[in-house]
Design an enzyme around this catalytic site. Sequence first.
Site, mmCIF file in Angstrom:
data_model
loop_
_atom_site.group_PDB
_atom_site.id
_atom_site.type_symbol
_atom_site.label_atom_id
_atom_site.label_comp_id
_atom_site.label_asym_id
_atom_site.label_seq_id
_atom_site.Cartn_x
_atom_site.Cartn_y
_atom_site.Cartn_z
ATOM 1 N N ASP A 46 0.836 -1.202 0.000
ATOM 2 C CA ASP A 46 0.000 0.000 0.000
ATOM 3 C C ASP A 46 0.867 1.248 0.000
ATOM 4 O O ASP A 46 1.691 1.445 0.896
ATOM 5 C CB ASP A 46 -0.896 -0.002 1.244
ATOM 6 C CG ASP A 46 -1.792 1.218 1.315
ATOM 7 O OD1 ASP A 46 -2.973 1.111 0.935
ATOM 8 O OD2 ASP A 46 -1.324 2.286 1.762
ATOM 9 N N TYR A 51 2.758 10.131 -0.368
ATOM 10 C CA TYR A 51 3.908 9.636 0.391
ATOM 11 C C TYR A 51 5.224 9.990 -0.296
ATOM 12 O O TYR A 51 6.283 9.931 0.328
ATOM 13 C CB TYR A 51 3.852 8.116 0.552
ATOM 14 C CG TYR A 51 2.627 7.569 1.225
ATOM 15 C CD1 TYR A 51 1.724 8.392 1.899
ATOM 16 C CD2 TYR A 51 2.362 6.205 1.193
ATOM 17 C CE1 TYR A 51 0.599 7.872 2.510
ATOM 18 C CE2 TYR A 51 1.243 5.679 1.809
ATOM 19 C CZ TYR A 51 0.356 6.506 2.458
ATOM 20 O OH TYR A 51 -0.757 5.977 3.060
ATOM 21 N N LYS A 80 -2.974 5.759 -4.241
ATOM 22 C CA LYS A 80 -4.050 6.708 -3.937
ATOM 23 C C LYS A 80 -3.875 7.994 -4.738
ATOM 24 O O LYS A 80 -2.755 8.355 -5.106
ATOM 25 C CB LYS A 80 -4.067 7.025 -2.433
ATOM 26 C CG LYS A 80 -4.061 5.770 -1.552
ATOM 27 C CD LYS A 80 -3.991 6.101 -0.078
ATOM 28 C CE LYS A 80 -3.783 4.837 0.740
ATOM 29 N NZ LYS A 80 -2.382 4.380 0.745
ATOM 30 N N HIS A 114 -7.647 9.552 -1.651
ATOM 31 C CA HIS A 114 -6.963 9.589 -0.366
ATOM 32 C C HIS A 114 -7.781 10.297 0.717
ATOM 33 O O HIS A 114 -7.746 9.895 1.887
ATOM 34 C CB HIS A 114 -5.610 10.278 -0.524
ATOM 35 C CG HIS A 114 -4.585 9.789 0.442
ATOM 36 N ND1 HIS A 114 -3.244 9.811 0.184
ATOM 37 C CD2 HIS A 114 -4.701 9.258 1.673
ATOM 38 C CE1 HIS A 114 -2.575 9.312 1.209
ATOM 39 N NE2 HIS A 114 -3.437 8.982 2.132
#
Length: 294
Positions: A46, A51, A80, A114
């Site tokens: 994931d 990120y 996401k 997200h």
Amino acid sequence: MDEQRNVKLNNGILMPRVGLGVWKSLNGEAQQMVATALQNGYRLIDTAKQYGNEAGVGAGLQEGMDKAKLKRADVFLTTKIWNGDQGNYDQLRKSFNEQLGKLQTDYVDLLLLHWPVFDKYLESWRALEDIYRDGQTKAIGVCNFNVDHLTNLLDHAEVKPAVNQIEFNPRIHQPDTVALCQKEKIQLEAWSPLGNGQTLSEPVIKDIAAKHHKSVAQVELRWELQQGFVVIPKSSHVARMRENLDVFDFQLDADEMEAIAELDQEKHSIWYDKFKWSGNPDGVDDYIADGNGF
């Protein structure tokens, strides 16, 4: 004993019940984590554009598949949509194609919104539906959607979300959201399943862990699995990776489940409320632009 290691989503595809999360990992660390995880039995990875490590995940995916002799179809990959790409159909699709390039794949298994960015997530969902129809993702879903967001989305969606990834651990349960997802057959997935490490010192869980000859982390993950969740704990240590995956050979009884549930404080992570997606989309983008986004 519940030995089932996969769950069938509402569109019929299988999703592993335990995976690896890579939040707060730079590209180099993410590459090492993903490669190591795949070599140690993980099949769910994931990540997210926010990120900033999709390139590392993509490299780790290739390295891990090569070393573990896996095919792309053996791995369930989630990413996401960044909040700043939401609300503009063409921009979202263009950015997602760039995400695929970084991930070194032509599809993901699960694509999530997200956050429910104010006044933008319905248009964003339309783009996800078309990405799904075009085969660039095997399933679509959401993160951090509460009852109001989900109800609104379900009223407008042509494709029902397959997953809602929410903050869930012994200290936060979000019961209304959980109940709606269960009613609508939307798979629940727990981020921060170990409470960002803050729940690992709980005496109640320590006692239960000692009884089962398991770690506190294993008991917490088992508690979530028995409630039907998919879990994505993060670890860069091989021993802990293996430990987090080794949660299918014991069962918590009703009293143990309740004892852990009583730890509920119903408080989000300290940074959660800094996201202004519920009413100030500019605040969301400003905050994430500073590098503080989940």
